[in-house]
Design a protein around this motif. Structure first.
Motif, PDB file in Angstrom:
ATOM      1  N   THR A 105      -7.700   9.796  10.120  1.00 21.17           N
ATOM      2  CA  THR A 105      -7.779  11.258  10.036  1.00 21.17           C
ATOM      3  C   THR A 105      -6.407  11.909   9.934  1.00 21.17           C
ATOM      4  O   THR A 105      -6.295  13.024   9.432  1.00 21.17           O
ATOM      5  CB  THR A 105      -8.523  11.848  11.257  1.00 21.17           C
ATOM      6  N   GLN A 106      -5.370  11.212  10.421  1.00 17.50           N
ATOM      7  CA  GLN A 106      -4.004  11.754  10.366  1.00 17.50           C
ATOM      8  C   GLN A 106      -3.010  10.628  10.167  1.00 17.50           C
ATOM      9  O   GLN A 106      -3.212   9.526  10.665  1.00 17.50           O
ATOM     10  CB  GLN A 106      -3.621  12.434  11.681  1.00 17.50           C
ATOM     11  N   VAL A 107      -1.943  10.943   9.470  1.00 18.62           N
ATOM     12  CA  VAL A 107      -0.817  10.027   9.304  1.00 18.62           C
ATOM     13  C   VAL A 107       0.425  10.807   9.727  1.00 18.62           C
ATOM     14  O   VAL A 107       0.748  11.830   9.131  1.00 18.62           O
ATOM     15  CB  VAL A 107      -0.670   9.556   7.839  1.00 18.62           C
ATOM     16  N   LYS A 108       1.103  10.333  10.781  1.00 20.51           N
ATOM     17  CA  LYS A 108       2.305  11.020  11.277  1.00 20.51           C
ATOM     18  C   LYS A 108       3.406   9.983  11.468  1.00 20.51           C
ATOM     19  O   LYS A 108       3.135   8.811  11.687  1.00 20.51           O
ATOM     20  CB  LYS A 108       2.008  11.734  12.586  1.00 20.51           C
ATOM     21  N   HIS A 109       4.644  10.444  11.402  1.00 18.97           N
ATOM     22  CA  HIS A 109       5.802   9.558  11.522  1.00 18.97           C
ATOM     23  C   HIS A 109       6.568   9.813  12.816  1.00 18.97           C
ATOM     24  O   HIS A 109       6.660  10.946  13.272  1.00 18.97           O
ATOM     25  CB  HIS A 109       6.740   9.774  10.334  1.00 18.97           C
ATOM     26  N   PHE A 110       7.115   8.735  13.368  1.00 20.33           N
ATOM     27  CA  PHE A 110       8.068   8.850  14.475  1.00 20.33           C
ATOM     28  C   PHE A 110       9.410   9.146  13.812  1.00 20.33           C
ATOM     29  O   PHE A 110      10.182   8.243  13.516  1.00 20.33           O
ATOM     30  CB  PHE A 110       8.167   7.529  15.255  1.00 20.33           C
ATOM     31  N   SER A 111       9.662  10.393  13.532  1.00 24.56           N
ATOM     32  CA  SER A 111      10.872  10.769  12.804  1.00 24.56           C
ATOM     33  C   SER A 111      11.423  12.079  13.358  1.00 24.56           C
ATOM     34  O   SER A 111      10.704  12.813  14.041  1.00 24.56           O
ATOM     35  CB  SER A 111      10.555  10.941  11.315  1.00 24.56           C
ATOM     36  N   PRO A 112      12.673  12.380  13.040  1.00 24.73           N
ATOM     37  CA  PRO A 112      13.231  13.664  13.477  1.00 24.73           C
ATOM     38  C   PRO A 112      12.447  14.859  12.910  1.00 24.73           C
ATOM     39  O   PRO A 112      12.335  15.887  13.556  1.00 24.73           O
ATOM     40  CB  PRO A 112      14.661  13.640  12.932  1.00 24.73           C
ATOM     41  N   GLN A 113      11.880  14.710  11.721  1.00 27.36           N
ATOM     42  CA  GLN A 113      11.123  15.797  11.104  1.00 27.36           C
ATOM     43  C   GLN A 113       9.775  16.021  11.795  1.00 27.36           C
ATOM     44  O   GLN A 113       9.225  17.109  11.732  1.00 27.36           O
ATOM     45  CB  GLN A 113      10.880  15.524   9.607  1.00 27.36           C
ATOM     46  N   ALA A 141       9.084  15.345  15.230  1.00 30.40           N
ATOM     47  CA  ALA A 141       9.529  14.966  16.576  1.00 30.40           C
ATOM     48  C   ALA A 141       8.408  14.981  17.611  1.00 30.40           C
ATOM     49  O   ALA A 141       8.502  14.306  18.635  1.00 30.40           O
ATOM     50  CB  ALA A 141      10.666  15.883  17.018  1.00 30.40           C
ATOM     51  N   ASP A 142       7.336  15.697  17.359  1.00 35.27           N
ATOM     52  CA  ASP A 142       6.245  15.784  18.336  1.00 35.27           C
ATOM     53  C   ASP A 142       5.281  14.599  18.277  1.00 35.27           C
ATOM     54  O   ASP A 142       4.401  14.480  19.125  1.00 35.27           O
ATOM     55  CB  ASP A 142       5.480  17.094  18.157  1.00 35.27           C
ATOM     56  N   THR A 143       5.430  13.709  17.308  1.00 32.95           N
ATOM     57  CA  THR A 143       4.516  12.566  17.171  1.00 32.95           C
ATOM     58  C   THR A 143       4.495  11.723  18.442  1.00 32.95           C
ATOM     59  O   THR A 143       3.425  11.355  18.927  1.00 32.95           O
ATOM     60  CB  THR A 143       4.890  11.702  15.951  1.00 32.95           C
ATOM     61  N   HIS A 144       5.656  11.424  18.982  1.00 29.60           N
ATOM     62  CA  HIS A 144       5.753  10.626  20.209  1.00 29.60           C
ATOM     63  C   HIS A 144       4.888  11.254  21.310  1.00 29.60           C
ATOM     64  O   HIS A 144       4.061  10.581  21.929  1.00 29.60           O
ATOM     65  CB  HIS A 144       7.221  10.539  20.654  1.00 29.60           C
ATOM     66  N   LYS A 149       0.830  -1.216   0.000  1.00 32.47           N
ATOM     67  CA  LYS A 149       0.000   0.000   0.000  1.00 32.47           C
ATOM     68  C   LYS A 149       0.860   1.260   0.000  1.00 32.47           C
ATOM     69  O   LYS A 149       0.360   2.361   0.149  1.00 32.47           O
ATOM     70  CB  LYS A 149      -0.943   0.021   1.212  1.00 32.47           C
ATOM     71  N   GLN A 150       2.158   1.082  -0.144  1.00 34.87           N
ATOM     72  CA  GLN A 150       3.130   2.178  -0.223  1.00 34.87           C
ATOM     73  C   GLN A 150       3.120   3.068   1.022  1.00 34.87           C
ATOM     74  O   GLN A 150       3.228   4.289   0.941  1.00 34.87           O
ATOM     75  CB  GLN A 150       2.895   3.006  -1.489  1.00 34.87           C
ATOM     76  N   LEU A 151       3.003   2.432   2.184  1.00 37.85           N
ATOM     77  CA  LEU A 151       3.059   3.162   3.448  1.00 37.85           C
ATOM     78  C   LEU A 151       4.331   2.860   4.231  1.00 37.85           C
ATOM     79  O   LEU A 151       4.557   3.421   5.291  1.00 37.85           O
ATOM     80  CB  LEU A 151       1.844   2.813   4.316  1.00 37.85           C
ATOM     81  N   LEU A 152       5.156   1.947   3.718  1.00 36.87           N
ATOM     82  CA  LEU A 152       6.363   1.542   4.433  1.00 36.87           C
ATOM     83  C   LEU A 152       7.444   2.601   4.272  1.00 36.87           C
ATOM     84  O   LEU A 152       7.760   3.030   3.165  1.00 36.87           O
ATOM     85  CB  LEU A 152       6.866   0.197   3.904  1.00 36.87           C
ATOM     86  N   THR A 153       7.972   3.054   5.399  1.00 38.88           N
ATOM     87  CA  THR A 153       9.108   3.971   5.400  1.00 38.88           C
ATOM     88  C   THR A 153      10.114   3.435   6.413  1.00 38.88           C
ATOM     89  O   THR A 153       9.864   2.425   7.063  1.00 38.88           O
ATOM     90  CB  THR A 153       8.693   5.407   5.817  1.00 38.88           C
ATOM     91  N   ILE A 154      11.218   4.135   6.568  1.00 32.12           N
ATOM     92  CA  ILE A 154      12.196   3.716   7.572  1.00 32.12           C
ATOM     93  C   ILE A 154      11.751   4.140   8.965  1.00 32.12           C
ATOM     94  O   ILE A 154      12.375   3.791   9.951  1.00 32.12           O
ATOM     95  CB  ILE A 154      13.609   4.255   7.268  1.00 32.12           C
ATOM     96  N   TYR A 155      10.656   4.911   9.022  1.00 33.81           N
ATOM     97  CA  TYR A 155      10.134   5.401  10.296  1.00 33.81           C
ATOM     98  C   TYR A 155       8.817   4.711  10.647  1.00 33.81           C
ATOM     99  O   TYR A 155       7.998   4.446   9.771  1.00 33.81           O
ATOM    100  CB  TYR A 155       9.872   6.907  10.230  1.00 33.81           C
ATOM    101  N   PRO A 156       8.581   4.479  11.937  1.00 33.77           N
ATOM    102  CA  PRO A 156       7.253   4.014  12.346  1.00 33.77           C
ATOM    103  C   PRO A 156       6.216   5.088  12.010  1.00 33.77           C
ATOM    104  O   PRO A 156       6.522   6.276  11.962  1.00 33.77           O
ATOM    105  CB  PRO A 156       7.389   3.847  13.864  1.00 33.77           C
ATOM    106  N   VAL A 157       4.997   4.634  11.795  1.00 32.05           N
ATOM    107  CA  VAL A 157       3.911   5.537  11.407  1.00 32.05           C
ATOM    108  C   VAL A 157       2.788   5.423  12.438  1.00 32.05           C
ATOM    109  O   VAL A 157       2.451   4.325  12.882  1.00 32.05           O
ATOM    110  CB  VAL A 157       3.372   5.166  10.004  1.00 32.05           C
ATOM    111  N   ALA A 158       2.205   6.558  12.791  1.00 31.54           N
ATOM    112  CA  ALA A 158       1.033   6.581  13.673  1.00 31.54           C
ATOM    113  C   ALA A 158      -0.171   7.003  12.833  1.00 31.54           C
ATOM    114  O   ALA A 158      -0.131   8.014  12.139  1.00 31.54           O
ATOM    115  CB  ALA A 158       1.245   7.565  14.821  1.00 31.54           C
TER     116      ALA A 158
END
Length: 151
Positions: free
Chosen positions: A129-137, A139-142, A111-120
Motif C-alpha cells: 500500500t505504501q513505499v517509503k525510504h529511510f532517507s533525509p527526504q 525523515a519520518d519513515t523511521h 525490479k528497479q527498486l534498488l536505491t542507496i536508501y533502505p525501503v519500507a
C-alpha cells in the motif's frame, strides 16, 4: 496570459506525475514480493536493506530490524551484497532469522527498486500500500515504522 495558465496547471501536472510514480513503485514492489517471498505477510512491513549506499540510513534500518526482529509483522530483505559470507558475518545471528530474506538473485535490482536508501513496504491484505525510504527526504519513515511495530 498563456504563461499564467501554464503556471497554474503546473502543480496539477506535478501531482499527477507523483501519483503515477507512487503507483508504479507499488506495482514493482508487489511483483518483487510475489517472486521473493511465497509466505508474504498478511499485514506488516518489509524492510529492503541494501549492502551499500547511505551508511547512516542503512544502519538506521538495520537497527529497527534488530530491535523488532521478533515481530511477526516485520521482514527484512537484504540485497545488493557482494558476498554472502560477508553478509553472514555482518548480520551474525540475524542471518538465520525466519524474518530474513536473502536476495541472492538481486531481484530488488531487477525490479528497479534498488536505491542507496533502505525501503519500507507497507502491506495490507497481502498487497503493498505504501513505499517509503529511510532517507533525509523522508525523515519520518523511521518513526512511522516504529510506531506501526509498537501497536
Amino acid at each position: 496570459m498563456k504563461l499564467t495558465k501554464y503556471i497554474l496547471l503546473l502543480p496539477v501536472f506535478l501531482f499527477l506525475l507523483s501519483c503515477q510514480k507512487a503507483d508504479e513503485q507499488i506495482a514493482k514492489a508487489d511483483a518483487l514480493l510475489a517472486e521473493i517471498d511465497p509466505k508474504r505477510l498478511e499485514n506488516g512491513i518489509y524492510l529492503i536493506i541494501p549492502n551499500a549506499g547511505c551508511g547512516g540510513c542503512i544502519s538506521d534500518a538495520e537497527n529497527v530490524f534488530s530491535q523488532y526482529k521478533h515481530k511477526k509483522e516485520l521482514k527484512a530483505i537484504f540485497t545488493a551484497f557482494t558476498s554472502k559470507k560477508g553478509l553472514k558475518i555482518h548480520l551474525a545471528e540475524l542471518f538465520y532469522s525466519q524474518n530474513v530474506i536473502i536476495d541472492d538473485g538481486n531481484l530488488v535490482s531487477k525490479k528497479q527498486l534498488l536505491t542507496i536508501y533502505p525501503v519500507a513496504l507497507w502491506i495490507e491484505n497481502r498487497k503493498v500500500t505504501q513505499v517509503k525510504h529511510f532517507s533525509p527526504q523522508e525523515a519520518d519513515t523511521h518513526h512511522q515504522v516504529i510506531t506501526y511495530l509498537q501497536k
